[in-house]
Design a protein around this motif. Structure first.
Motif, PDB file in Angstrom:
ATOM      1  N   ALA E  84       0.723  -1.158  -0.121  1.00 28.86           N
ATOM      2  CA  ALA E  84      -0.029   0.015   0.146  1.00 28.86           C
ATOM      3  C   ALA E  84       0.802   1.278  -0.021  1.00 28.86           C
ATOM      4  O   ALA E  84       1.848   1.157   0.515  1.00 28.86           O
ATOM      5  N   ALA E  85       0.386   2.060  -0.906  1.00 25.76           N
ATOM      6  CA  ALA E  85       1.243   3.511  -0.921  1.00 25.76           C
ATOM      7  C   ALA E  85       1.223   4.305   0.417  1.00 25.76           C
ATOM      8  O   ALA E  85       2.287   5.025   0.751  1.00 25.76           O
ATOM      9  N   GLY E  86       0.149   4.327   1.029  1.00 24.15           N
ATOM     10  CA  GLY E  86      -0.026   5.349   2.082  1.00 24.15           C
ATOM     11  C   GLY E  86      -0.933   4.754   3.156  1.00 24.15           C
ATOM     12  O   GLY E  86      -1.762   3.709   3.041  1.00 24.15           O
ATOM     13  N   ALA E  88      -3.874   5.812   3.961  1.00 26.88           N
ATOM     14  CA  ALA E  88      -5.290   5.993   3.509  1.00 26.88           C
ATOM     15  C   ALA E  88      -5.585   4.660   2.746  1.00 26.88           C
ATOM     16  O   ALA E  88      -6.675   4.391   2.651  1.00 26.88           O
ATOM     17  N   ASP E  89      -4.751   4.010   2.250  1.00 29.66           N
ATOM     18  CA  ASP E  89      -4.918   2.927   1.514  1.00 29.66           C
ATOM     19  C   ASP E  89      -4.997   1.669   2.072  1.00 29.66           C
ATOM     20  O   ASP E  89      -5.442   0.439   1.477  1.00 29.66           O
ATOM     21  N   ILE E  90      -4.914   1.682   3.698  1.00 24.88           N
ATOM     22  CA  ILE E  90      -4.836   0.535   4.267  1.00 24.88           C
ATOM     23  C   ILE E  90      -6.141  -0.372   4.399  1.00 24.88           C
ATOM     24  O   ILE E  90      -6.093  -1.591   4.101  1.00 24.88           O
ATOM     25  N   ALA E 137      -1.972  -1.349  -3.572  1.00 31.47           N
ATOM     26  CA  ALA E 137      -3.254  -0.247  -3.741  1.00 31.47           C
ATOM     27  C   ALA E 137      -2.447   1.046  -3.696  1.00 31.47           C
ATOM     28  O   ALA E 137      -1.324   1.267  -2.866  1.00 31.47           O
ATOM     29  N   ALA E 138      -3.057   1.907  -4.207  1.00 30.64           N
ATOM     30  CA  ALA E 138      -2.746   3.458  -4.449  1.00 30.64           C
ATOM     31  C   ALA E 138      -3.548   4.233  -4.620  1.00 30.64           C
ATOM     32  O   ALA E 138      -4.602   3.888  -5.859  1.00 30.64           O
ATOM     33  N   GLY E 139      -3.711   5.399  -4.089  1.00 31.57           N
ATOM     34  CA  GLY E 139      -4.770   6.391  -4.141  1.00 31.57           C
ATOM     35  C   GLY E 139      -4.017   7.480  -5.030  1.00 31.57           C
ATOM     36  O   GLY E 139      -3.192   7.427  -5.577  1.00 31.57           O
ATOM     37  N   ARG E 140      -4.833   8.952  -4.769  1.00 35.74           N
ATOM     38  CA  ARG E 140      -4.482  10.197  -5.412  1.00 35.74           C
ATOM     39  C   ARG E 140      -3.972   9.721  -7.175  1.00 35.74           C
ATOM     40  O   ARG E 140      -4.544   9.338  -7.773  1.00 35.74           O
ATOM     41  N   GLU E 141      -2.689   9.871  -7.183  1.00 37.32           N
ATOM     42  CA  GLU E 141      -1.974   9.676  -8.614  1.00 37.32           C
ATOM     43  C   GLU E 141      -1.802   8.170  -8.938  1.00 37.32           C
ATOM     44  O   GLU E 141      -1.590   7.941 -10.115  1.00 37.32           O
ATOM     45  N   GLY E 142      -1.876   7.567  -8.083  1.00 41.72           N
ATOM     46  CA  GLY E 142      -1.837   5.992  -8.022  1.00 41.72           C
ATOM     47  C   GLY E 142      -0.568   5.372  -8.993  1.00 41.72           C
ATOM     48  O   GLY E 142      -0.800   4.256  -9.709  1.00 41.72           O
TER      49      GLY E 142
END
Ligand SMILES: Nc1ncnc2c1ncn2[C@@H]1O[C@H](COP(=O)(O)O)[C@@H](O)[C@H]1O
Ligand SMILES: Nc1ncnc2c1ncn2[C@@H]1O[C@H](COP(=O)(O)O)[C@@H](O)[C@H]1O
Ligand SMILES: Nc1ncnc2c1ncn2[C@@H]1O[C@H](COP(=O)(O)O)[C@@H](O)[C@H]1O
Ligand SMILES: Nc1ncnc2c1ncn2[C@@H]1O[C@H](COP(=O)(O)O)[C@@H](O)[C@H]1O
Ligand SMILES: [Mg+2]
Ligand SMILES: [Mg+2]
Ligand SMILES: [Mg+2]
Ligand SMILES: [Mg+2]
Ligand SMILES: [Mg+2]
Ligand SMILES: [Mg+2]
Ligand SMILES: [Mg+2]
Ligand SMILES: [Mg+2]
Lengths: 214, 214, 214, 214, 214, 214, 214, 214
Positions: E84-86, E88-90, E137-142
């Motif tokens: 996971a990138a951060g 929030a992605d957990i 898993a990754a949010g924002r720009e992914g």
């Protein structure tokens, strides 16, 4: 205001005390203020304000507007017709009415046109025959403005309303179909009753002005 | 085909010789084939095909369809009414007609309804009073299907057409406003004349079937 | 109502007392009224209404509808089949059922088709073999209507449901895939159970009418 | 390339001579190159290139790919199954095949599954029973990948294809419905045959590797 | 379930008692059930259920999942890596983990990769060197999935997460950039942790199966 | 021009002779003109123009720009670094270069960064260590600007490029991911090489100006 | 942090205790931390934290930021000008100010520019004449940044704000019109005050650095 | 036409001979016809038509309109001002002019306002001081209409033009920002010069009518 639109404040998203301060400042400067999209909390604060003596405080609960006036309204100047296709369109139509009246126009209203069917539209339009401008509010598929624009000589302003669920809901289908209409009409943004009312009053007032001049 | 929709091939994007091969295969298997969205290049190849003796080859240039038939059409079965709001809607309306006729329906057409104004709509609908289903094609703001659905007892299929420029153009406003309509109607995709015509014929044929049974 | 759709009121977004007033007016005028998307607050007010003697008040909690009737329903007229792909689709499917029954149709229901897998679909469709029209509700990817339309002779109405998260969620993927389907079917807007049910009943009733005539 | 995807070049939008230079550079460095989306003009230039002796030049006109190889392909490593729902999906499916074969996989193809109806799907899947990964190409409503994913044990890659007109056309409905699918599958972008083929080969190769190790 | 994905129920939007009933039915039929997106209210009801003796009830508060199991899990079968990138992605990453473990996989986790910078990625990937499939898993720009896919041999599943405000927020930019990536990877829908985890387990299990066979 | 951006004309969509007239007018007024997005037809007309003696006419075929100059360029003022992720990004990167040089900046270029992989990025950035501003062009998923912004002290301008097919193609994914980036960077519109170059030069020139002052 | 942007944490969507832990870790590592989009609940927890002795805790309620600092701020380094078009834009503008000040910049503010009309803009800009970079926040139609960029020499960062209802609302029209602007400016995402402030400080600091060097 | 808009035909998408036939029919019925968006091929056919004696045929190549008139234009009635922000906006502005003149209005034009900068706007508006309605055409970010509406008393119609590339291009940003504008103005669809011109003439004519009456 040199181009004659009354001072208006969009209450939505403003802090209660900020809103009060700005409203009173406008009132002092120009003798009147229109506050739109007022929440019930904001209303309480506005009501509690210490206004100049002889001020008028008008709350329109359907339109969710507050008008405060320490000076007189401009003299009667032109006639604006406002039509709404259904019950759900009334708040936005009323917002248009408040501003047009504040700009000195006489407002003619017909709010159950769409529900009643097209056969009821003709007598409505006859009662409104001498209007200088029409505001026509409609949600969902937004057909009414184009129909009216095909029947009257005065300019018609299409006012899309954020009703309707699913694809094209929230006023999108209404706005799109007004923009695509084969009739000659102009539009304002979804739910922009303030703009529609002020624009109609601009047209009406200008014509009234000419009548007086001659 | 066990559910009674004729074999149809979407020519668009198909290689000329592939198209010919598939078409002849369908023809052989079922006795008829409808080919839609045929380009002029594809038409030349289809025309040059060696067909079974007594085959019928029908090209409808407005609809851009080709029908090839070695067997007879199904017997007359139901009545489909097709209306179009304007000239630009005719190709799509014609595509609907071709398939409905191929399914054995009698088709009633009125293609200049929108241009002529609503007062011309009433006599049209009277001439179509005994239709079992209506296909109503309309581009730009796409109002006509909802108007018709408010006036007739038979089911109405809204057929949005990809006319109109700017925001909501290309059939989007038409589709959205049909989906948002207060009238009771269903829709097919933008320019989907084939689907609209086949669906109307399904309704008409089923009813005709019942009439015959009794 | 001359085209035979019962009076219906969309409760959503309407003021409680406005809603009551409009509902009673409709009831008085036509002998029945359907109120859709009723909130629990609105329900309380509707329940407290003073109805004409012998009126029937029916609340369907899953569909969130209220039907009030002082006259009898139309006589049995046609058969409508309603399928739902999953539990989440039931409220919308029920809304369709309420209106179809109110229009005098017999309604056949199968609500766990998608969950059970395609092998369970065949016996469902056999039980529904004599339906005059199908309403097929489906959310997420919305495949079921196209599958059904490939298997039955009667017309199929695709009813997309606002389930599903992420891109294409909220019924968008379902609507798009029904519009793109290779099967012959028509669609209504996302969650428009009322329209789907009324349209199916229109088809069924018309056919039943013909059967009686002959 | 350390992670084992062959060098590939997207020809689209590249200048002819740039394309040639980059291709030869890749070929020299790694012993092979795949060029995708090759226009007929670019093909002429590529064909005219002076290749190293014993090089193989393979043009796949449906896939619009060119493969140039001076070294041998990797040894057979795994089995990839590729299905396409209709004729229009073949070019993209073929692009997937070319890359999977280039990565040393055996490719099993079935390209007329959707046209033939679901009853033809079962024998197809039986012939493909020992595939390590499935690529399933589908345009319009894009249903096939979800159906396959519900029937096979191996991982399925949904490959949406840019067919279909109107709303949701150009592969959008296909992609959305694959993303919303209740089946367990993953997707690549619309028309991304290269990515789908390479990914399937990655899965197949890895498994084959394990088989060999043991 | 013949294709080996455990029974899973999306709790979101389901009535509490419906949810309980469906869950127990699944449990009885298959010996286990995974319930995802469980609200705190729903949790209370699930906890109060009368389970078969020796059942295991596991609540993962970050993933918002409940697993109930009366039979044993499948034996260890393959290794899945989840990054996971951060922070929030957990939650979404954990949802993937729950299902992969339920399918018998060993799961390796690294959840602060993106925050720590790329220099921390290399040791992570080394610890995960023998994973059979990666969920990233990754949010924002992914960006993270494409980076990982460029570095590992095993297949990578991009899992976009609905973080990020403004244009491209809510996971849209993440999904789009994974679809556009030059790396070879596949994606699932925004927040679809369940699908990503089950797919990775499908790959891992299949490989493990082969290892065992030989 | 009082804020020091050179006169620039967007040729696209302009009539040949209009373009020539406007260009010459600008040239006369300010001593130089930049013409962007010049078609080959427009180029012929521009080339045939009667220019003032000693004028310089520079055509950059990759950037599709024409610069005409009768006065000298401003003196060297600052350093701008321009990076491109791939071959397809070069035309837009070159447009940025032309304007930055025209504003008197020294331009450092690296155009094959993305292709070469991240390990090649570090030496590039070292060669560019004293740049005052960076323009980073990238299409498809548009990752490079964020990576660079995480590594250099000078401000980075993200320049999305209209490459990539499918969902998120045409520069949309690139723009969205730059806007969502966790790195500190700003963006210009898709393909807006002119704006990116001029903005970088504004930063560089201002700093150079300060250096000279002191 | 080697590129000199202070550690910042987006509080939105984070668990209270996670947020506290991450914040204290950053504080310990770097001597300062900025926390943005802090809810009132999160604020309580942060306030209750046991900070290192002599730490400074600054809460900006309009910007919804918390800054905690155990070391001194960087020395004064450059001047950043921040303008806002209306009251609704202030929170986002303040977020930009907090970070720019934290990076050692002197910040000049003018927050009622748009309301006062363009004639008030000129004296504002004169007071800001020596700013090294401008952040200009604007919602609804977002015109102000382009106007400022046409009047000042320093680089302008457009900061769209999520005000405005209807089509183009929520900052979309503002962002689009900044991207389409004929002026030379760059943009950050809607409401991205943090990015705008940090970017402006990057420009200002770099210039200040050069001044000191010489 | 009872509401006084001249007969107009959208040539785009119409067959040459259909267009000719419809045009002559309109001409015969009403004494004049306006044909918009005429292609060069269509122009040839129109020019070759056998017109009634004394007919006037006017082709405006920039506006791509043809006017054919066998009767006189209505007498001078009102004044319409038309402004365009740039060269690219002229075709659409001219389309507005043609229809306004055809409706008997005197048209005042200023087409290089945006290019010249705001300081040139004031003298333009002074020359137009007695206009009854303003049409303001603008592409890209579409700012000009809001600026004009803030400066003049007469009603302003915003006319978005389909210029601009990238996100928000093709007139979208222009339309959105006009809809979001704080000024009081209405809009027509992108490139809808015909509607804007006819609407302005409606306002102007109505006012002129009143002047004459008195
Ligand atoms: N309901 C409304 N819709 C659109 N514009 C409005 C509305 N109410 C006020 N306005 C306008 O928005 C401008 C900015 O409002 P404010 O944010 O209060 O400064 C005001 O000057 C009005 O012209
Ligand atoms: N013009 C059309 N629009 C929509 N669907 C069509 C059209 N023409 C044919 N079809 C349908 O598309 C299906 C698939 O076509 P094909 O790609 O030829 O296999 C056919 O079986 C028809 O049911
Ligand atoms: N749930 C519903 N979905 C769609 N249309 C509805 C629904 N309920 C009622 N309607 C229709 O909406 C029309 C207008 O509703 P009203 O806003 O109540 O005047 C009614 O006459 C019905 O035909
Ligand atoms: N048809 C294709 N679709 C998607 N990606 C591709 C395709 N062809 C090549 N690629 C990938 O795109 C990358 C960049 O291509 P290029 O623009 O040629 O440098 C290549 O390294 C391939 O991994
Ligand atoms: Mg309405
Ligand atoms: Mg139409
Ligand atoms: Mg479903
Ligand atoms: Mg398909
Ligand atoms: Mg992330
Ligand atoms: Mg790139
Ligand atoms: Mg603003
Ligand atoms: Mg412009």
């Amino acid at each position: 205001n040199r181009i004659g639109i009354p001072e208006a404040i969009l209450a939505e998203g403003k802090d209660k005390s900020d809103l009060l301060a700005i409203s009173l400042a406008h009132l002092e400067e120009t003798g009147s203020v229109i506050i739109t999209r007022v929440s019930s909390e904001q209303l309480v604060v506005l009501r509690s304000a210490k206004l100049p003596p002889k001020s008028v405080f008008e709350h329109n609960p359907r339109a969710r507007t507050v008008v405060i006036r320490s000076a007189d309204r401009p003299a009667q100047a032109g006639r604006v017709a406002i039509l709404a296709a259904g019950t759900a369109d009334i708040p936005v139509a009323e917002e248009a009415r408040v501003v047009a009246e504040e700009m000195g126009c006489q407002v003619l209203r017909e709010y159950d046109v769409g529900v009643a069917g097209i056969h009821r539209l003709f007598p409505c339009l006859e009662r409104m025959a001498d209007a200088d401008a029409f505001v026509v509010a409609a949600g969902r598929e937004g057909t009414l403005p184009a129909v009216v624009a095909g029947l009257v000589n005065a300019p018609v302003i299409g006012l899309p309303v954020s009703t309707g669920y699913g694809i094209g809901g929230g006023g999108k289908a209404a706005l799109y179909s007004m923009l695509q209409s084969c009739s000659v009409l102009t539009v304002v943004n979804v739910d922009a009753g303030f703009v529609a009312g002020a624009y109609a009053a601009k047209i009406a007032r200008q014509k009234a002005h000419k009548e007086k001049q001659s």
